[in-house]
Write a protein that holds these residues in place. Sequence first.
Motif, PDB file in Angstrom:
ATOM      1  N   LEU A 414       7.369  33.764  10.254  1.00 29.26           N
ATOM      2  CA  LEU A 414       6.296  33.186  11.062  1.00 29.26           C
ATOM      3  C   LEU A 414       6.395  33.722  12.489  1.00 29.26           C
ATOM      4  CD1 LEU A 414       5.781  29.387  10.256  1.00 29.26           C
ATOM      5  CD2 LEU A 414       4.143  31.248  10.040  1.00 29.26           C
ATOM      6  N   THR A 415       5.432  34.539  12.882  1.00 25.69           N
ATOM      7  CA  THR A 415       5.330  34.992  14.264  1.00 25.69           C
ATOM      8  C   THR A 415       4.140  34.285  14.904  1.00 25.69           C
ATOM      9  OG1 THR A 415       3.875  36.838  13.714  1.00 25.69           O
ATOM     10  CG2 THR A 415       6.248  37.248  13.593  1.00 25.69           C
ATOM     11  N   LEU A 416       3.913  34.569  16.160  1.00 24.35           N
ATOM     12  CA  LEU A 416       2.778  33.950  16.838  1.00 24.35           C
ATOM     13  C   LEU A 416       1.438  34.495  16.333  1.00 24.35           C
ATOM     14  CD1 LEU A 416       1.871  31.995  19.052  1.00 24.35           C
ATOM     15  CD2 LEU A 416       2.048  33.894  20.694  1.00 24.35           C
ATOM     16  N   LEU A 417       1.430  35.735  15.803  1.00 20.87           N
ATOM     17  CA  LEU A 417       0.175  36.391  15.430  1.00 20.87           C
ATOM     18  C   LEU A 417      -0.641  35.617  14.391  1.00 20.87           C
ATOM     19  CD1 LEU A 417      -1.751  38.777  15.686  1.00 20.87           C
ATOM     20  CD2 LEU A 417      -0.350  40.008  14.011  1.00 20.87           C
ATOM     21  N   PRO A 418      -0.071  35.160  13.271  1.00 25.94           N
ATOM     22  CA  PRO A 418      -0.898  34.425  12.304  1.00 25.94           C
ATOM     23  C   PRO A 418      -1.495  33.135  12.878  1.00 25.94           C
ATOM     24  CG  PRO A 418       1.417  34.322  11.693  1.00 25.94           C
ATOM     25  CD  PRO A 418       1.305  35.353  12.753  1.00 25.94           C
ATOM     26  N   PHE A 419      -0.777  32.470  13.819  1.00 24.21           N
ATOM     27  CA  PHE A 419      -1.347  31.295  14.468  1.00 24.21           C
ATOM     28  C   PHE A 419      -2.560  31.687  15.323  1.00 24.21           C
ATOM     29  CE2 PHE A 419       2.961  29.834  13.543  1.00 24.21           C
ATOM     30  CZ  PHE A 419       2.760  28.544  13.112  1.00 24.21           C
ATOM     31  N   LEU A 420      -2.431  32.822  16.011  1.00 24.62           N
ATOM     32  CA  LEU A 420      -3.548  33.298  16.831  1.00 24.62           C
ATOM     33  C   LEU A 420      -4.757  33.632  15.964  1.00 24.62           C
ATOM     34  CD1 LEU A 420      -1.641  35.594  19.365  1.00 24.62           C
ATOM     35  CD2 LEU A 420      -2.905  33.515  19.928  1.00 24.62           C
ATOM     36  N   ILE A 421      -4.505  34.288  14.840  1.00 26.49           N
ATOM     37  CA  ILE A 421      -5.605  34.671  13.952  1.00 26.49           C
ATOM     38  C   ILE A 421      -6.315  33.426  13.413  1.00 26.49           C
ATOM     39  CG2 ILE A 421      -6.136  35.724  11.713  1.00 26.49           C
ATOM     40  CD1 ILE A 421      -4.000  37.813  12.289  1.00 26.49           C
ATOM     41  N   LYS A 422      -5.524  32.429  12.984  1.00 21.94           N
ATOM     42  CA  LYS A 422      -6.131  31.211  12.458  1.00 21.94           C
ATOM     43  C   LYS A 422      -6.927  30.477  13.532  1.00 21.94           C
ATOM     44  CE  LYS A 422      -6.898  28.337   9.126  1.00 21.94           C
ATOM     45  NZ  LYS A 422      -7.665  28.747   7.934  1.00 21.94           N
ATOM     46  N   ASP A 482       0.004  38.386   4.955  1.00 23.21           N
ATOM     47  CA  ASP A 482      -0.911  39.518   5.092  1.00 23.21           C
ATOM     48  C   ASP A 482      -0.544  40.376   6.297  1.00 23.21           C
ATOM     49  OD1 ASP A 482      -2.281  38.768   2.876  1.00 23.21           O
ATOM     50  OD2 ASP A 482      -4.062  38.032   3.911  1.00 23.21           O
ATOM     51  N   CYS A 483      -0.220  39.728   7.417  1.00 22.52           N
ATOM     52  CA  CYS A 483       0.134  40.474   8.625  1.00 22.52           C
ATOM     53  C   CYS A 483       1.402  41.303   8.410  1.00 22.52           C
ATOM     54  CB  CYS A 483       0.325  39.518   9.798  1.00 22.52           C
ATOM     55  SG  CYS A 483      -1.205  38.752  10.380  1.00 22.52           S
ATOM     56  N   ALA A 484       2.383  40.724   7.778  1.00 21.34           N
ATOM     57  CA  ALA A 484       3.636  41.446   7.538  1.00 21.34           C
ATOM     58  C   ALA A 484       3.400  42.654   6.636  1.00 21.34           C
ATOM     59  CB  ALA A 484       4.669  40.501   6.928  1.00 21.34           C
ATOM     60  N   ARG A 485       2.615  42.450   5.565  1.00 24.10           N
ATOM     61  CA  ARG A 485       2.331  43.554   4.634  1.00 24.10           C
ATOM     62  C   ARG A 485       1.576  44.681   5.326  1.00 24.10           C
ATOM     63  NH1 ARG A 485      -2.140  44.895   2.106  1.00 24.10           N
ATOM     64  NH2 ARG A 485      -3.156  42.916   2.678  1.00 24.10           N
ATOM     65  N   LEU A 486       0.541  44.337   6.075  1.00 22.52           N
ATOM     66  CA  LEU A 486      -0.272  45.357   6.732  1.00 22.52           C
ATOM     67  C   LEU A 486       0.507  46.086   7.818  1.00 22.52           C
ATOM     68  CD1 LEU A 486      -3.662  43.428   6.985  1.00 22.52           C
ATOM     69  CD2 LEU A 486      -3.195  45.433   5.561  1.00 22.52           C
ATOM     70  N   ALA A 487       1.333  45.373   8.575  1.00 24.53           N
ATOM     71  CA  ALA A 487       2.127  46.006   9.628  1.00 24.53           C
ATOM     72  C   ALA A 487       3.111  47.009   9.047  1.00 24.53           C
ATOM     73  CB  ALA A 487       2.858  44.936  10.437  1.00 24.53           C
ATOM     74  N   THR A 488       3.773  46.624   7.933  1.00 20.54           N
ATOM     75  CA  THR A 488       4.719  47.537   7.291  1.00 20.54           C
ATOM     76  C   THR A 488       3.996  48.769   6.749  1.00 20.54           C
ATOM     77  OG1 THR A 488       6.152  45.685   6.686  1.00 20.54           O
ATOM     78  CG2 THR A 488       6.429  47.749   5.465  1.00 20.54           C
ATOM     79  N   THR A 489       2.864  48.547   6.096  1.00 23.65           N
ATOM     80  CA  THR A 489       2.092  49.656   5.540  1.00 23.65           C
ATOM     81  C   THR A 489       1.608  50.589   6.648  1.00 23.65           C
ATOM     82  OG1 THR A 489       1.342  48.190   3.773  1.00 23.65           O
ATOM     83  CG2 THR A 489       0.160  50.261   4.048  1.00 23.65           C
ATOM     84  N   ALA A 490       1.219  50.027   7.793  1.00 19.70           N
ATOM     85  CA  ALA A 490       0.753  50.841   8.911  1.00 19.70           C
ATOM     86  C   ALA A 490       1.873  51.706   9.472  1.00 19.70           C
ATOM     87  CB  ALA A 490       0.177  49.947  10.007  1.00 19.70           C
ATOM     88  N   ARG A 491       3.069  51.132   9.628  1.00 15.40           N
ATOM     89  CA  ARG A 491       4.190  51.916  10.153  1.00 15.40           C
ATOM     90  C   ARG A 491       4.586  53.026   9.201  1.00 15.40           C
ATOM     91  NH1 ARG A 491       5.859  46.747  12.000  1.00 15.40           N
ATOM     92  NH2 ARG A 491       7.049  46.388  10.089  1.00 15.40           N
ATOM     93  N   ASP A 492       4.416  52.796   7.910  1.00 15.82           N
ATOM     94  CA  ASP A 492       4.745  53.830   6.924  1.00 15.82           C
ATOM     95  C   ASP A 492       3.624  54.848   6.745  1.00 15.82           C
ATOM     96  OD1 ASP A 492       7.107  52.509   6.516  1.00 15.82           O
ATOM     97  OD2 ASP A 492       6.442  51.444   4.713  1.00 15.82           O
ATOM     98  N   GLY A 493       2.493  54.630   7.413  1.00 18.01           N
ATOM     99  CA  GLY A 493       1.367  55.554   7.302  1.00 18.01           C
ATOM    100  C   GLY A 493       0.683  55.515   5.956  1.00 18.01           C
ATOM    101  N   LYS A 494       0.681  54.363   5.300  1.00 15.90           N
ATOM    102  CA  LYS A 494       0.128  54.259   3.952  1.00 15.90           C
ATOM    103  C   LYS A 494      -1.060  53.298   3.867  1.00 15.90           C
ATOM    104  CE  LYS A 494       4.571  55.334   1.739  1.00 15.90           C
ATOM    105  NZ  LYS A 494       5.622  54.855   0.795  1.00 15.90           N
ATOM    106  N   LEU A 495      -1.689  53.016   4.994  1.00 17.13           N
ATOM    107  CA  LEU A 495      -2.863  52.151   4.959  1.00 17.13           C
ATOM    108  C   LEU A 495      -3.995  52.806   4.165  1.00 17.13           C
ATOM    109  CD1 LEU A 495      -3.064  50.844   8.640  1.00 17.13           C
ATOM    110  CD2 LEU A 495      -2.551  49.490   6.599  1.00 17.13           C
ATOM    111  N   LYS A 496      -4.682  51.992   3.381  1.00 21.15           N
ATOM    112  CA  LYS A 496      -5.838  52.481   2.636  1.00 21.15           C
ATOM    113  C   LYS A 496      -7.093  52.308   3.490  1.00 21.15           C
ATOM    114  CE  LYS A 496      -3.763  51.175  -1.791  1.00 21.15           C
ATOM    115  NZ  LYS A 496      -3.903  50.331  -3.009  1.00 21.15           N
TER     116      LYS A 496
END
Length: 587
Positions: A414-422, A482-496
Amino acid sequence: MANTIEVKVPNIGDFESVPVIELLVAEGDTVEKDQALMVLESDKATMDVPSPAAGKVTGLKVKVGDKVGEGSLVCSLSGQTDAAADDAAADADADADADSEAPEGRHDAPPSEPEGHEDEKTAETAESAGGPARGSARQTQAGPYTVTVPNIGDFESVPVIELLVAEGDTVEKDQALVVLESDKATMDVPSPVAGTVTSLRLKVGDKVGEGAEVCVLTPADGAGDDDDDDDGAADDAPAQQTASAETQPAREPPAAAKAPIADTPEAQPNAGPQAKTTAPATQADGEPFYAGPATRKVARQFGVDLSKVSGSGARGRIVIEDVQAYVKAELAKPAAGSGGARAAGGGIPPIPAQDYAQFGPVETKALARIRKLSAAHLSRSWLNVPHVTQHDDADITELEAFRKSAGDYTEAKLTLLPFLIKAVGLVIKRYPEFNSSLAADGESIVLKGYCNIGFAADTPNGLVVPVVKDVWAKSVGELAADCARLATTARDGKLKPDDLRGGCFSISSLGGIGGKYFTPIVNAPEVAILGVSRSSLQPVWDGANFAPRLLLPLSLSYDHRVIDGAAAARFVVLLGALLADVRRWVL
């Protein structure tokens, strides 16, 4: 009932073996009546072969480089009704039988009268006019020749696309004076004699027909006598009248198609007799270029200056595919740049180039592809969107305590980001104009019935904005996953691609780095973006005492065309209230 017709090369005058320089259709293409199918080029002129009817190309019988003549099979057309096929066949028969007239402007060859009859007719016309037997000039009593447009078939109003001489120029016999272009062919008007141009009667953009005056020539010494004694002059007349005579040796091919002056920004239809060149139109590097009527028509539709296009056809000819490739390359240039003048648009001058090496050692490092794309997009957004930024602080003292205590209840961190998004999703539901986009015509806004929020992710290759989908339907824990998954995928350069599309609002958080306030750039076509900086403990007066409170700096940038300042202020106030007390979220 559907039928199939055969398309053949129509009457092209005395040309028996003309090379195919460009195919304008492919197997399976659907064409309209009179649509150009291919381009032929003789040593005199360039000609389109039109379709006699609408239909589908089912059997293409020629390829680039083939040599064809009248009656050669071009292709078969299917999908015609019997009536349409009969009409097309009747047109083809009429073309074949009409020996004395050109087929509806589909080529620029001379009218096909019997050779003897044509020679006699030309000679008689010349004798009755008191001039040389060339059919394109008449001699005045004082000696000068008035050069007129020769017989150009059924064309009655053909535009002048290029002037090759100016008043005072000295020309040779058979040198091209002007270039005409119909929708089917390009034609030169040659000089009947050698001499000096004393009066030019045309300008670029004028429309002319047979007999229209081109210019007045003062013949060189003996030029008129030579023409009168030239027994072969009458034999040359038909070819000069419609296919344009051979031009000077500097032009290869002699009467190859030229780019119309109107294609260039500097040349306007009223440019008059300023063009003094007698060579083909040239490219930026000084080399001549050639293009057929169909190619130039496409170039005009796209506003392409053909002098800047490289030809891939035979002898460097520019074909339609070259124009299309040029347009694609030009459209891609902003994306390939780094926010320079082209990406900026609006005529903004570029930053002058600097020689940094004169001040000390330098190193040049190529930008990552993501950074190039981001630079172009950010430049467009900054220049097209009138930005305003609203700043405020949110008290997240209780939220931060709750976040730390609730970590055991979610699988993802739990980071601050998902609270901000909600919280932003809840505010957007209250103020839907923040969940909109301005229509392309600028006359309305598009309100979205879904909520997808993107967040800026810093990666080794540059900034990307993955999008969290369906925010309204997800819990804070699901948003954290969702944020954790997307952030990891972005750092790995594998975003669809789907991970980067569909955003309604964006959040740019620099809290993990530091700083106070900043002005985030709206991610157009979205209309707002929230910037978040690092929280810090600050003394806050509670009415009786100062108490330490954890304050989060917020920076809301918005498109002032859609959102006014009062709405932005209400947005940040409500957002601050929700972040200050998470119990409000359930109301």
